[in-house]
Structure formats: C-alpha cells, structure tokens
Design a protein around this motif. Structure first.
Motif, mmCIF file in Angstrom:
data_model
loop_
_atom_site.group_PDB
_atom_site.id
_atom_site.type_symbol
_atom_site.label_atom_id
_atom_site.label_comp_id
_atom_site.label_asym_id
_atom_site.label_seq_id
_atom_site.Cartn_x
_atom_site.Cartn_y
_atom_site.Cartn_z
ATOM 1 N N VAL A 198 0.844 -1.204 0.000
ATOM 2 C CA VAL A 198 0.000 0.000 0.000
ATOM 3 C C VAL A 198 0.875 1.250 0.000
ATOM 4 O O VAL A 198 0.631 2.209 -0.747
ATOM 5 C CB VAL A 198 -0.941 -0.009 1.216
ATOM 6 N N PHE A 199 1.904 1.250 0.834
ATOM 7 C CA PHE A 199 2.826 2.385 0.922
ATOM 8 C C PHE A 199 3.482 2.670 -0.430
ATOM 9 O O PHE A 199 3.498 3.820 -0.900
ATOM 10 C CB PHE A 199 3.883 2.093 1.980
ATOM 11 N N ALA A 200 4.021 1.637 -1.088
ATOM 12 C CA ALA A 200 4.729 1.839 -2.347
ATOM 13 C C ALA A 200 3.783 2.339 -3.446
ATOM 14 O O ALA A 200 4.132 3.233 -4.230
ATOM 15 C CB ALA A 200 5.417 0.541 -2.773
ATOM 16 N N LEU A 201 2.578 1.769 -3.515
ATOM 17 C CA LEU A 201 1.609 2.193 -4.528
ATOM 18 C C LEU A 201 1.183 3.637 -4.305
ATOM 19 O O LEU A 201 1.127 4.449 -5.247
ATOM 20 C CB LEU A 201 0.395 1.274 -4.494
ATOM 21 N N LEU A 202 0.907 3.998 -3.039
ATOM 22 C CA LEU A 202 0.490 5.362 -2.752
ATOM 23 C C LEU A 202 1.644 6.350 -2.947
ATOM 24 O O LEU A 202 1.414 7.513 -3.307
ATOM 25 C CB LEU A 202 -0.054 5.461 -1.322
ATOM 26 N N ALA A 203 2.884 5.913 -2.711
ATOM 27 C CA ALA A 203 4.033 6.792 -2.951
ATOM 28 C C ALA A 203 4.134 7.132 -4.437
ATOM 29 O O ALA A 203 4.475 8.266 -4.805
ATOM 30 C CB ALA A 203 5.311 6.129 -2.456
ATOM 31 N N TRP A 204 3.865 6.143 -5.296
ATOM 32 C CA TRP A 204 3.821 6.413 -6.746
ATOM 33 C C TRP A 204 2.772 7.470 -7.071
ATOM 34 O O TRP A 204 3.036 8.445 -7.773
ATOM 35 C CB TRP A 204 3.524 5.106 -7.478
ATOM 36 N N ARG A 205 1.577 7.282 -6.527
ATOM 37 C CA ARG A 205 0.486 8.206 -6.823
ATOM 38 C C ARG A 205 0.762 9.589 -6.233
ATOM 39 O O ARG A 205 0.469 10.608 -6.858
ATOM 40 C CB ARG A 205 -0.834 7.643 -6.298
ATOM 41 N N LEU A 206 1.332 9.643 -5.031
ATOM 42 C CA LEU A 206 1.635 10.944 -4.420
ATOM 43 C C LEU A 206 2.689 11.692 -5.233
ATOM 44 O O LEU A 206 2.571 12.904 -5.450
ATOM 45 C CB LEU A 206 2.123 10.739 -2.981
ATOM 46 N N THR A 207 3.720 10.981 -5.688
ATOM 47 C CA THR A 207 4.758 11.638 -6.486
ATOM 48 C C THR A 207 4.182 12.185 -7.781
ATOM 49 O O THR A 207 4.551 13.279 -8.232
ATOM 50 C CB THR A 207 5.905 10.656 -6.782
ATOM 51 N N LEU A 208 3.272 11.441 -8.400
ATOM 52 C CA LEU A 208 2.612 11.950 -9.603
ATOM 53 C C LEU A 208 1.815 13.208 -9.306
ATOM 54 O O LEU A 208 1.826 14.171 -10.089
ATOM 55 C CB LEU A 208 1.679 10.887 -10.181
ATOM 56 N N ARG A 209 1.117 13.232 -8.193
ATOM 57 C CA ARG A 209 0.319 14.406 -7.845
ATOM 58 C C ARG A 209 1.202 15.626 -7.590
ATOM 59 O O ARG A 209 0.864 16.750 -7.960
ATOM 60 C CB ARG A 209 -0.543 14.110 -6.625
ATOM 61 N N LEU A 210 2.333 15.409 -6.939
ATOM 62 C CA LEU A 210 3.172 16.538 -6.548
ATOM 63 C C LEU A 210 4.058 17.041 -7.678
ATOM 64 O O LEU A 210 4.445 18.217 -7.681
ATOM 65 C CB LEU A 210 4.043 16.159 -5.353
#
Length: 349
Positions: free
Chosen positions: A110-122
C-alpha cells in the motif's frame, strides 16, 4: 495504473491515449519490491526480536478471544493494530512469524503504490515517480526491518503517512468525486495513527494545515463534522482506555516521544542530527557508525534546504485564486502540490 483527472490535466491529450512505459515499469518494480520482501519472509528474514514476540503474543490472545489489548504489553503507548491485523491469520493457521508479518507486507505494498500516486500528484512527472518507486522497492537492512518486523508502529506509519498526504492533496485541490468519504478517511487515519504511534503526528499536522489553508470554508460544514467523526472513530481505543483508566491521552503521546527519558538536549541533538539519519537509513552497522558513514547526515540538511526552496518558489508562482473552482484546476492543483511539498518537508524536519 490508471491516470486520474488531476494527472490528465498535466498530460497532452494525444499522450494520454497511448500506453505509458513508466506506468508499466512502475508496476513491474512494485511487484518486484513486494516479491523481494515475500522471499525474505519465507526465509525467516529479517530475524525476529522480543518486540515482535510481544506483538505476536497479543495477536494470539486476540485470536483466542482471551484479551483485547489496547497498548503494547508492558507500556501505556503504541497501539496494537498489527496484532489485530494478524489475529485472523493466526486463528486460521496457528501462530507463526509469517502470519504475523503478512499484514506488514501488505502495508508495504500500500505504501509503495500510494508513494507512486503521491509523487505523480506533486510533480506530474511519471519518470520521476518511477525513480521514487524503484528506490522504495529495495532498501538497506534497517529500512527492510522497519517495514516487515511487526514490532509496533513503523510499518503502519509508512502507509498511513502517505495516505494522509494523498487524501490531503485530493481534498485541497478540489478533485471531484467521493469528497465526503475522503474527509472521513483522512480523519479516521489521523485518529488511528495518534493511537498507534504518535511519532507520525508531524505529518498529521502538516497535511492538516494544508487542508485548513485550502478548504477552510468546506471544513466549516459537513466536511469538518465528518472529519471529526472519523478522527473520533480512529482514536477510539485510546479515548476509551483514557475514560476507563483516567489516564490523559496526552500522557501516551509524551511517553512515545521519550520526553520522560533522562537524556539531556546535549545528548539528544547529536543523536538525532548526526547519528540518527545515518543509522535510520541503514548506512551504518546496527550499533555504531564510522566517521565516513555519516555522510548522509551531512547530505540530508542540504537536501532539506533544497526541497524547501523549491517548494516555496513553486508556491509563490502558483498562487491559488481567492475562491477556487469546485472541480479544482491546474493553478489550484499546482499550488496545492507546492504547499503539500512544503508541509512534508516541515514534517520531516
């Protein structure tokens, strides 16, 4: 991995229609990171310790219906979420280190997947998001231990901290759809982590400040009420224990912070600023650091300053409108990304 509305706004229409190589590579890297950790678990790596044994005992008691502990046995702080997550597996398969650690493996995913999505957002940069995902797919001995050993706090903080940031971005940028569930989710995670391990409080506060700055009008209505309900539900174990024992919830936070320890500030500061970063990232052996291994402790402040300057400059360029459009927009999204980046840097400091 699907492209959502906020990410489409940063991509030319013709590019959005064709498959993306970074997405496919990110999925492969994420799968490799989970597979690598599963292989470690199947070979009893990393070795267990007494903290994990204590959490395992709590999980066994929960599975047997004998006890339902709120706190890590022997102390009045650090919630037993890991024990409750592992209890169903232990009830099905019997006690084992693998059963105790499978939930922590899921938390890493969950952490790794959300880190991908957060980096895309930022950033809006898929190749940079791929780089971040690749860095998180593997790790030093210390990093992997913190992610996999069910000793309390650390595996949950990774996933919850990134989830709070993703939800804060979606809400602050005005992304459409599921607004009220997102408000409840942010409040629930914030309350839950106050119970599990208050060390994540800087990220709760930082992302909360961004929400308040960008969505204070919305917070005055149903959104604020639902966030509050979510926070109460998430922190219910802590609050109910406080009512039953008469112990202030603040005492749990202070106990977790180490405020009552006898060490002086002269001892704390070198440990935190010189030894802490290098030890925490696994650049040293578990108990000591050679002088040359402390390079990360010198590099980290430089990176923090660089990230602060970059986020501040972006925030000044992308000033949000006084009344943002309900559906958000590129200006608001960019301002939100800059503000959230600044908040994450402040939380890290």
């Amino acid at each position: 991995m699907a492209i959502d509305a906020g990410e489409r706004s940063r991509v030319p229409p013709h590019a959005a229609r064709r498959p993306r190589l970074p997405d496919a590579l990110a999925g492969t890297v994420l799968t490799a990171g989970v597979g690598y950790r599963l292989l470690l678990l199947l070979t009893d790596t990393p070795p267990t310790n007494s903290d994990e044994a204590t959490m395992g005992l709590a999980a066994l008691h929960i599975a047997q219906g004998r006890e339902f502990p709120v706190w890590f046995y022997g102390q009045a702080y650090m919630g037993t979420l890991e024990a409750y997550l592992a209890a169903p597996l232990i009830a099905l398969t019997g006690p084992s280190t693998l059963a105790l650690r499978l939930p922590t493996l899921a938390l890493y995913a969950v952490f790794a997947l959300l880190a991908w999505r957060l980096t895309l957002r930022l950033t809006g940069d898929r190749w940079y998001a791929l780089l971040v995902t690749a860095l998180l797919a593997f790790g030093s001995d210390r990093i992997v231990k913190n992610q996999l050993i069910a000793g309390g706090g650390y595996p949950e903080m990774n996933a919850a901290g990134v989830a709070l940031a993703v939800l804060a971005y979606d809400l602050a940028a005005g992304r459409p759809g599921h607004r009220l569930p997102r408000w409840i989710g942010w409040g629930f995670l914030a309350g839950l982590m106050v119970w599990v391990d208050p060390l994540v409080l800087p990220y709760v506060i930082g992302t909360g400040v961004v929400l308040a700055a960008f969505r204070w009008r919305e917070l005055r209505g149903w959104a604020g009420a639902l966030l509050g309900v979510g926070a109460l539900v998430g922190s219910a174990p802590l609050l109910l224990d406080s009512l039953a024992t008469g112990r202030s919830p603040v005492s749990a936070v202070l106990a977790a912070s180490g405020a009552g320890q006898p060490a002086s500030w002269a001892e704390r500061l070198p440990g935190a600023l010189v030894l802490g970063p290098a030890l925490g990232m696994g650049f040293c052996s578990p108990g000591a650091c050679a002088g040359w291994q402390l390079w990360w402790s010198a590099a980290l402040p430089v990176l923090v300053v660089a990230a602060t300057v970059a986020a501040w400059r972006r925030l000044r360029v992308h000033r949000r409108p006084p009344v943002p459009a309900p559906g958000g927009g590129r200006t608001v999204a960019d301002a939100t990304a800059a503000a959230l980046s600044l908040a994450l840097v402040a939380a890290a400091v």
